[in-house]
Design an enzyme around this catalytic site. Structure first.
Site, mmCIF file in Angstrom:
data_model
loop_
_atom_site.group_PDB
_atom_site.id
_atom_site.type_symbol
_atom_site.label_atom_id
_atom_site.label_comp_id
_atom_site.label_asym_id
_atom_site.label_seq_id
_atom_site.Cartn_x
_atom_site.Cartn_y
_atom_site.Cartn_z
ATOM 1 N N GLU A 169 78.655 16.282 27.692
ATOM 2 C CA GLU A 169 79.539 15.459 28.506
ATOM 3 C C GLU A 169 78.792 14.211 28.980
ATOM 4 O OE1 GLU A 169 80.758 16.917 32.423
ATOM 5 O OE2 GLU A 169 82.796 16.431 31.793
ATOM 6 N N CYS A 217 86.980 14.733 34.168
ATOM 7 C CA CYS A 217 86.527 15.983 33.560
ATOM 8 C C CYS A 217 87.287 16.271 32.280
ATOM 9 C CB CYS A 217 86.664 17.126 34.545
ATOM 10 S SG CYS A 217 88.279 17.219 35.265
ATOM 11 N N LYS A 236 82.902 19.536 51.855
ATOM 12 C CA LYS A 236 81.664 18.796 51.602
ATOM 13 C C LYS A 236 81.960 17.799 50.483
ATOM 14 C CE LYS A 236 78.184 18.209 49.485
ATOM 15 N NZ LYS A 236 77.838 16.885 48.861
HETATM 16 P P1 NAP Z 1 77.693 17.762 40.821
HETATM 17 O O1 NAP Z 1 76.329 17.253 40.873
HETATM 18 O O2 NAP Z 1 77.943 19.120 40.315
HETATM 19 O O3 NAP Z 1 78.259 17.602 42.311
HETATM 20 C C1 NAP Z 1 79.508 18.064 42.720
HETATM 21 C C2 NAP Z 1 79.438 18.414 44.197
HETATM 22 O O4 NAP Z 1 78.531 19.504 44.387
HETATM 23 C C3 NAP Z 1 78.909 17.285 45.072
HETATM 24 O O5 NAP Z 1 79.561 17.323 46.314
HETATM 25 C C4 NAP Z 1 77.444 17.657 45.206
HETATM 26 O O6 NAP Z 1 76.812 17.063 46.299
HETATM 27 C C5 NAP Z 1 77.539 19.151 45.337
HETATM 28 N N1 NAP Z 1 76.307 19.876 45.043
HETATM 29 C C6 NAP Z 1 75.228 19.477 44.317
HETATM 30 N N2 NAP Z 1 74.289 20.447 44.292
HETATM 31 C C7 NAP Z 1 74.773 21.470 45.011
HETATM 32 C C8 NAP Z 1 74.264 22.760 45.354
HETATM 33 N N3 NAP Z 1 73.069 23.194 44.949
HETATM 34 N N4 NAP Z 1 75.033 23.575 46.104
HETATM 35 C C9 NAP Z 1 76.248 23.180 46.506
HETATM 36 N N5 NAP Z 1 76.780 21.969 46.235
HETATM 37 C C10 NAP Z 1 76.051 21.123 45.490
HETATM 38 O O7 NAP Z 1 78.646 16.858 39.966
HETATM 39 P P2 NAP Z 1 78.883 15.299 40.120
HETATM 40 O O8 NAP Z 1 77.718 14.624 39.521
HETATM 41 O O9 NAP Z 1 79.237 14.961 41.523
HETATM 42 O O10 NAP Z 1 80.218 15.114 39.254
HETATM 43 C C11 NAP Z 1 80.206 15.008 37.859
HETATM 44 C C12 NAP Z 1 80.459 16.363 37.210
HETATM 45 O O11 NAP Z 1 81.602 17.004 37.778
HETATM 46 C C13 NAP Z 1 80.741 16.235 35.753
HETATM 47 O O12 NAP Z 1 80.002 17.164 35.012
HETATM 48 C C14 NAP Z 1 82.246 16.535 35.626
HETATM 49 O O13 NAP Z 1 82.665 17.076 34.449
HETATM 50 C C15 NAP Z 1 82.493 17.458 36.744
HETATM 51 N N6 NAP Z 1 83.892 17.348 37.193
HETATM 52 C C16 NAP Z 1 84.791 18.330 36.857
HETATM 53 C C17 NAP Z 1 86.122 18.252 37.246
HETATM 54 C C18 NAP Z 1 87.132 19.338 36.920
HETATM 55 O O14 NAP Z 1 88.236 19.322 37.423
HETATM 56 N N7 NAP Z 1 86.827 20.299 36.107
HETATM 57 C C19 NAP Z 1 86.538 17.157 37.983
HETATM 58 C C20 NAP Z 1 85.609 16.179 38.299
HETATM 59 C C21 NAP Z 1 84.294 16.293 37.903
HETATM 60 P P3 NAP Z 1 76.011 15.667 46.071
HETATM 61 O O15 NAP Z 1 77.016 14.643 45.811
HETATM 62 O O16 NAP Z 1 75.293 15.409 47.318
HETATM 63 O O17 NAP Z 1 75.085 15.897 44.916
#
Ligand code: NAP
Ligand code: MG
Length: 489
Positions: free
Chosen positions: A391, A294, A185
């Site tokens: 963050e 991240c 996904k």
């Molecule tokens: P996010 O909102 O957590 O989304 C990540 C993924 O999860 C997307 O595919 C999102 O779909 C999906 N998602 C959202 N709600 C969900 C739910 N209830 N159940 C299952 N899946 C769900 O994060 P983002 O805004 O895309 O990315 C930014 C964040 O990711 C930041 O906080 C960053 O630190 C973190 N990040 C961490 C790493 C690491 O390696 N540790 C790497 C990259 C990013 P949608 O796109 O449709 O919302």
């Protein structure tokens, strides 16, 4: 680059879901738009997976796991991963361009960093596929006792938008090498390269259903994958808030979960360091990928004796960063990925000003089209401020002065996160002390930011748990089975 074929398909088609080896419309018939963040214009329409589609994808992944994929020799799985790498290399220009259009990442960075990492990940795990061994463990004289490592089954992979190709491959390659099947996904704002990888996997000869791609909204498609009783494992990269929801959803059938969440990493500069190198890396550490990393070095901790010098030089680097069209080879920094993300970053800049931090450079949106924000440096940041604790996920550096080692460690370890940290020093004893005492899954000494598929990657606390990469990923997607053969004495 890309050719007319790709461009026609990007702009004209509604991109379909990839389920069971077929490109299919969503059961609901719905679709959503993905934008080009450099212009704010609609790039393409994409079928929007709902609960029914995710269920179909899980069922086809299960059928492949029980069928063709489960019966394949491990070395053949490895050969297919190598074939996929070959096709990605063939279509490199197209993939680089597509990733750039959908995410706003500069083509230069994708070509230099993301694409090579994708290929390295594939070849590394291709080589692992037939080296996943068990052990003979001589437990008793009346039995032959040994272990085999078996694939977990159906994996749900949920990825963010900041490195769609690379983070996607960090999950797909080891899962497939282990013999699992995958439902991927992608983030709703960057679904295009994931779909393309799914098509290339079919072209490479992966049996249908081995890799399914279901773009859609997290709350619907992502949640459906997390809740699905026939998914054995969820591997997730994203925010801590969604990570917590995933843990709750996974409780239903007690799925295995790996969470790679955010960070607020400290990059610590001592006066005995190579200041030139430290400033250069500190700039790249926070401005690379427009700060949407991240492990971004978003807190730059500088010894008070070199604080002003470092701030001045960092600001100069920020000002000379080439911002602009991500498709231009000379562009170093593109837009933020979405309007939402841009607003979030601008809000944090406002918060920093209100908290009394000193804005040294940047701080504003750049232009009116697209979601560009200037590389921004705040000095005089105090540890308790929100811009030092939360963050931002944008090109905003918080510079904090420190007095001595204890002070630096207190600040560095004083957030909810534990993903990565850097230390710059010419003192080898201090380098080792900090390596030991920094709370982080990765510590960089006299460098900042490199990752390698051979090294474990992940964090603790609000940065999540579990490790990706290396052997750790093999453990993530397999489980040992203990076998007793009664031999008698
Ligand atoms: P996010 O909102 O957590 O989304 C990540 C993924 O999860 C997307 O595919 C999102 O779909 C999906 N998602 C959202 N709600 C969900 C739910 N209830 N159940 C299952 N899946 C769900 O994060 P983002 O805004 O895309 O990315 C930014 C964040 O990711 C930041 O906080 C960053 O630190 C973190 N990040 C961490 C790493 C690491 O390696 N540790 C790497 C990259 C990013 P949608 O796109 O449709 O919302
Ligand atoms: Mg997009």
């Amino acid at each position: 680059m890309g050719g007319p074929n790709l461009l026609n398909r990007v702009f004209d088609d509604t991109h379909k879901l990839l389920i069971g080896g077929h490109r299919v419309a969503a059961a609901s018939g719905r679709s959503f738009e993905t934008l080009n963040p450099a212009t704010g214009e609609v790039l393409a329409k994409v079928a929007e997976a709902g609960v029914e589609d995710v269920d179909a994808a899980v069922r086809s992944a299960r059928a492949a796991f029980e069928g063709a994929w489960g019966h394949m020799k491990a070395s053949e799985r490895g050969a297919l991963l190598l074939k996929l790498a070959e096709l990605i290399r063939r279509d490199e220009d197209e993939l680089v361009r597509l990733e750039s259009l959908d995410s706003g990442k500069p083509v230069s960075a994708i070509r230099r960093q993301d694409l090579p990492a994708v290929l390295d990940t594939l070849t590394y795990y291709a080589g692992m596929a037939d080296k996943i061994n068990g052990h003979v463990i001589p437990a008793r004289p009346d039995a032959l006792t040994y272990t085999v490592r078996e694939p977990l089954g159906v994996v749900g992979a949920i990825i963010p938008w900041n490195f769609p190709l690379m983070i996607g491959m960090w999950k797909i390659a080891p899962a497939l090498a282990c013999g699992c099947t995958v439902v991927l996904k992608p983030a709703e704002i960057t679904p295009l390269t994931a779909l393309r990888i799914g098509e290339l996997a079919l072209e490479a000869g992966f049996p249908e259903g081995v890799l399914n791609v279901v773009p859609g909204f997290g709350k619907v498609a992502g949640q459906a994958l997390v809740d699905h009783p026939d998914v054995d494992k969820v591997t997730f990269t994203g925010s801590p808030a969604v990570g917590r929801q995933i843990l709750q959803g996974a409780a239903g059938n007690l799925k295995r979960v790996t969470l790679e969440l955010g960070g607020k990493s400290a990059n610590i500069v001592f006066p005995d360091a190579d200041i030139d190198a430290a400033v250069k890396a500190a700039g790249a550490g926070i401005f690379f990928n427009t700060g949407q990393v991240c492990s971004a070095g978003s807190r730059i901790l500088v010894h008070h004796s070199v604080h002003d010098e470092v701030v001045e030089r960092l600001a100069a680097r920020a000002q000379s960063t080439r911002i602009g069209d991500p498709l231009e080879a000379s562009t170093a920094m593109g837009p933020l990925v979405s309007e939402v993300q841009m607003k979030r970053v601008l809000d944090y800049i406002e918060i920093g000003l209100n908290e009394g931090a000193t804005l040294v450079t940047g701080g504003s949106r750049r232009g009116e089209a697209g979601y560009f924000v200037e590389p921004t440096v705040f000095a005089g940041v105090r540890h308790e401020m929100r811009i030092s604790q939360e963050e931002i996920f944008g090109p905003v550096a918080a510079v904090l002065p420190f007095q001595d080692e204890e002070d630096a460690l207190r600040i560095a370890n004083g957030t909810a996160y534990s993903l990565a940290a850097g230390v710059w020093t010419g003192d080898i004893g201090r380098a080792h002390r900090f390596t030991r005492r920094l709370k982080a899954g990765t510590v960089w000494v006299n460098t900042y930011g490199p990752t390698d598929i051979r090294l474990p990657w992940g964090g603790a606390r609000d940065s999540g748990f579990g490790r990706e990469h290396g052997d750790a990923a093999i453990e993530n997607f397999t489980e040992p089975k203990a076998v007793w053969i009664n031999t008698g004495r």
